[in-house]
Enzyme design. Structure first.
Site, short mmCIF file in Angstrom:
data_model
loop_
_atom_site.label_atom_id
_atom_site.label_comp_id
_atom_site.label_asym_id
_atom_site.label_seq_id
_atom_site.Cartn_x
_atom_site.Cartn_y
_atom_site.Cartn_z
N ILE A 116 15.68 -24.87 -16.88
CA ILE A 116 15.65 -23.45 -16.29
C ILE A 116 14.20 -23.09 -15.96
CG2 ILE A 116 17.64 -22.48 -17.70
CD1 ILE A 116 15.25 -21.55 -20.07
N HIS A 123 -3.36 -0.53 -8.50
CA HIS A 123 -4.63 -0.26 -8.26
C HIS A 123 -4.65 0.79 -7.79
CE1 HIS A 123 -8.36 -2.46 -6.65
NE2 HIS A 123 -8.62 -1.32 -7.25
N GLU A 157 3.38 -15.12 3.92
CA GLU A 157 2.95 -14.86 5.22
C GLU A 157 1.78 -15.50 5.64
OE1 GLU A 157 4.89 -10.42 5.73
OE2 GLU A 157 2.82 -10.71 5.17
N ASN A 199 -9.53 -8.90 2.86
CA ASN A 199 -10.67 -8.35 2.19
C ASN A 199 -10.48 -8.76 0.63
OD1 ASN A 199 -7.77 -7.12 2.25
ND2 ASN A 199 -8.69 -5.28 1.27
N TYR A 200 -9.36 -9.29 0.27
CA TYR A 200 -9.55 -9.72 -1.49
C TYR A 200 -9.74 -11.02 -1.50
CZ TYR A 200 -8.23 -5.49 -3.56
OH TYR A 200 -8.11 -4.20 -4.06
N ASP A 201 -10.48 -11.36 -2.81
CA ASP A 201 -10.70 -12.66 -3.54
C ASP A 201 -9.87 -12.64 -4.40
OD1 ASP A 201 -12.78 -11.75 -1.87
OD2 ASP A 201 -13.39 -13.86 -1.85
N TYR A 202 -9.18 -13.69 -5.02
CA TYR A 202 -8.22 -13.99 -5.92
C TYR A 202 -8.73 -15.16 -6.67
CZ TYR A 202 -4.69 -10.68 -4.17
OH TYR A 202 -4.40 -9.49 -3.93
N TYR A 219 0.88 -1.10 -0.18
CA TYR A 219 -0.12 -0.07 -0.04
C TYR A 219 0.90 1.19 0.03
CZ TYR A 219 -4.00 -2.71 0.30
OH TYR A 219 -5.24 -3.56 0.16
N GLY A 250 -0.45 -17.56 3.19
CA GLY A 250 -0.56 -19.19 2.59
C GLY A 250 -1.72 -18.82 1.38
N ASP A 308 1.01 -12.43 0.40
CA ASP A 308 -0.28 -13.22 0.72
C ASP A 308 0.30 -14.83 0.70
OD1 ASP A 308 -1.94 -11.24 1.16
OD2 ASP A 308 -2.69 -11.00 -0.92
N HIS A 343 -2.57 1.05 -4.08
CA HIS A 343 -1.66 -0.08 -3.82
C HIS A 343 -1.29 -0.90 -5.23
CE1 HIS A 343 -5.79 -1.59 -3.71
NE2 HIS A 343 -5.29 -2.79 -4.12
N HIS A 353 -0.85 -5.04 -6.62
CA HIS A 353 -0.96 -6.68 -6.66
C HIS A 353 0.24 -7.02 -7.75
CE1 HIS A 353 -4.93 -6.47 -4.74
NE2 HIS A 353 -5.00 -5.46 -5.46
CU LIG Z 1 -6.41 -3.97 -5.32
#
Ligand SMILES: [Cu+2]
Length: 499
Positions: free
Chosen positions: A436, A446, A147, A231-234, A130, A149, A144, A287, A289
């Site tokens: 390799i 963002h 730290e 807060n985020y969903d990936y 951020y 998982g 994410d 911020h 990602h």
């Molecule tokens: Cu974002």
């Protein structure tokens, strides 16, 4: 971070700003508490996102929709091996990386053999720094995977919502911190995607007296997982195409990390607020990602090279034209030349097998087609940048080393940046004609907008790994398209539906 739950389930939209608590994790005690500033808590009104809680009338213009496969799916799952069309690969679930794809091979009808494309591919790290420098925010830099998982934070997928009707689900297992086995149900879903797209087509109108039209619809196989990190969903999709392409898409949705503020209108703001006013008393903070993908390609075997094909503008002399571009192909010898900030020059990036050639003499290869060229905008001496140094370049290539899996280091929580992809790469090892690893950093800058409140519509980006002189020609010529479904319902036609 403190949030106020009263009047909403969207707690992330009601931050209580200005409070910092310091916890000693050895003693399990709060050892310091500071309440620095008083800022209004944003109101609960307007933060609700659940359908049943929306005030009527609701818009219901969309009619029923589904995905049908009356003959069942075209893929098979044997333990953790998935076979579909010309593809075969292994699926695994890892508490740190989430979904891991390995041993991906594709059948080549010309050679009548399965050919290896990728030994292993996974998300190695995901960092979200951020850009707010205030006392309660400057340290908000979340790793994410390392730290929290990315796998540990994966959530059970909901049939018919997270994945379509034709999806098959798989559970994921992990060991807890005390060794106890844990399970996440339906953590992966596997389905065939048909969205009306065209794999390839042509209408030939230049032959006198006839029109030749050939269209092949695109049907792909998708493996999906969703991780919710606070807060985020990936949403992570690994998509396999009959053409030999592997396409990876990451969709971001969920909640912004917002900051409580005294402001209710943009005109009141005279200072740096490090974000956008997205609702009254609510600043969506700037911020990034960055996702580091570990892509251990084994193109037709493990001895591979990294090739940069630069597209160079040339001055034309004896021509009616004054310029053209040509391709200047170079095999990259060591790690330092393989660090690339995308967007600065036109280049094709390939992993080739220098020992295997097509009948025409081209090295067999796969090329990286990145959708995003976003890289870190922070300075090299900024602490988050030192710890997440893999964000400095979009592309890195390293020789395979089993201890180099996690781009921000094995022990990320208290890392000081001495065990990162950037420090490994400083050894400048040789990367030619050997096993390799290609690393791609997928970045999103963002800048929040009002539409991201109170829940953000999915924003997606990703990359493709696409065969490039891997096959002798388009490998799908002899693949029959799927049967058209309207034949099983003779009474149902397009014109009847139109009425
Ligand atoms: Cu974002």
């Amino acid at each position: 971070m403190c949030y106020y739950l009263d009047g909403t389930v969207n707690l992330y939209m009601r931050p209580i700003e200005g409070i910092t608590a310091t916890v000693d994790l050895d003693q399990m005690k709060v050892i310091a508490y500071r309440d620095r500033i008083t800022v209004p808590v944003p109101k609960a009104e307007g933060t609700e996102y659940r359908e049943e809680m929306q005030k009527p009338p609701l818009d219901s213009k969309l009619k029923s929709i589904t995905m049908l496969q009356p003959d069942g799916p075209s893929f098979s799952i044997d333990g953790h091996i998935v076979r579909w069309a010309n593809w075969e690969f292994h699926l695994a679930f890892d508490m740190r990386a989430g979904l891991v794809i390995s041993l991906a091979s594709i059948y080549d009808p010309e050679k009548d053999e399965k050919r290896r494309v990728m030994y292993r591919g996974f998300i190695s790290e995901l960092v979200v720094p951020y850009m707010d420098l205030t006392e309660e925010w400057y340290f908000r830099i979340f790793f994410d995977a390392g730290e929290y998982g990315f796998g540990l934070c994966a959530v059970p997928l909901e049939p018919l919502r997270d994945c379509p009707e034709n999806a098959v689900f798989m559970d994921g297992y992990f060991s807890g911190h005390d060794g106890t086995p844990g399970k996440i149900s339906n953590v992966l879903c596997i389905f065939e995607r048909y969205s009306g797209d065209i794999m390839w087509r042509h209408t030939e109108t230049e032959i006198l007296g006839k029109v030749i039209r050939e269209v092949r619809p695109e049907v792909n196989l998708v493996v999906r997982t969703v991780s919710t990190l606070g807060n985020y969903d990936y949403i992570v999709d690994w998509e396999f195409k009959q053409t030999g392409t592997i396409k990876v898409t990451v969709g971001m949705t969920g909640m912004l990390e917002v900051k409580g503020s005294v402001y209710t209108h943009k005109d009141q703001i005279q200072e740096e607020v490090y974000g956008t006013l997205v609702a009254e008393n609510t600043i969506g903070a700037h911020h990034d990602h960055f996702l580091a993908f570990h892509l251990d390609l084994d193109v037709d075997g493990d001895a591979n090279s990294f090739v940069k094909k630069k597209l160079q503008t040339m001055r034309a002399n004896k021509s009616k034209r004054t310029s053209y571009w040509t391709v200047n192909s170079k095999t990259v010898k060591t790690e330092s030349d393989a660090r690339i900030q995308l967007g600065s020059e036109a280049a094709e990036l390939l992993v080739v097998n220098p020992n295997k050639k097509t009948k025409l003499g081209n090295c067999v290869g796969y090329r990286l087609i990145p959708q995003s060229v976003a890289g870190s905008l922070l300075m090299d001496d900024d602490y988050p940048q030192i710890r997440a140094a893999f964000t400095k370049y979009n592309v890195w290539v390293t020789p395979y080393n089993k201890s180099e899996k996690w781009a921000a280091g094995l022990y990320t929580d208290q890392s000081r940046g001495d065990d990162t992809l950037a420090t490994w790469s400083l050894r400048n090892r040789e990367i030619e004609n050997r096993d390799i690893v290609l690393w791609y950093t997928l970045g999103f800058h963002h800048v929040p907008y009002q539409e991201h409140f109170p829940i953000m519509p999915t924003l997606s980006s990703g990359f493709e790994l696409r065969p490039s002189n891997f096959f002798e020609h388009n490998p799908t010529l002899k693949q029959k398209p799927p049967k058209q479904i309207n034949k099983i319902w003779p009474n149902c036609s397009v014109s009847a539906m139109a009425e």
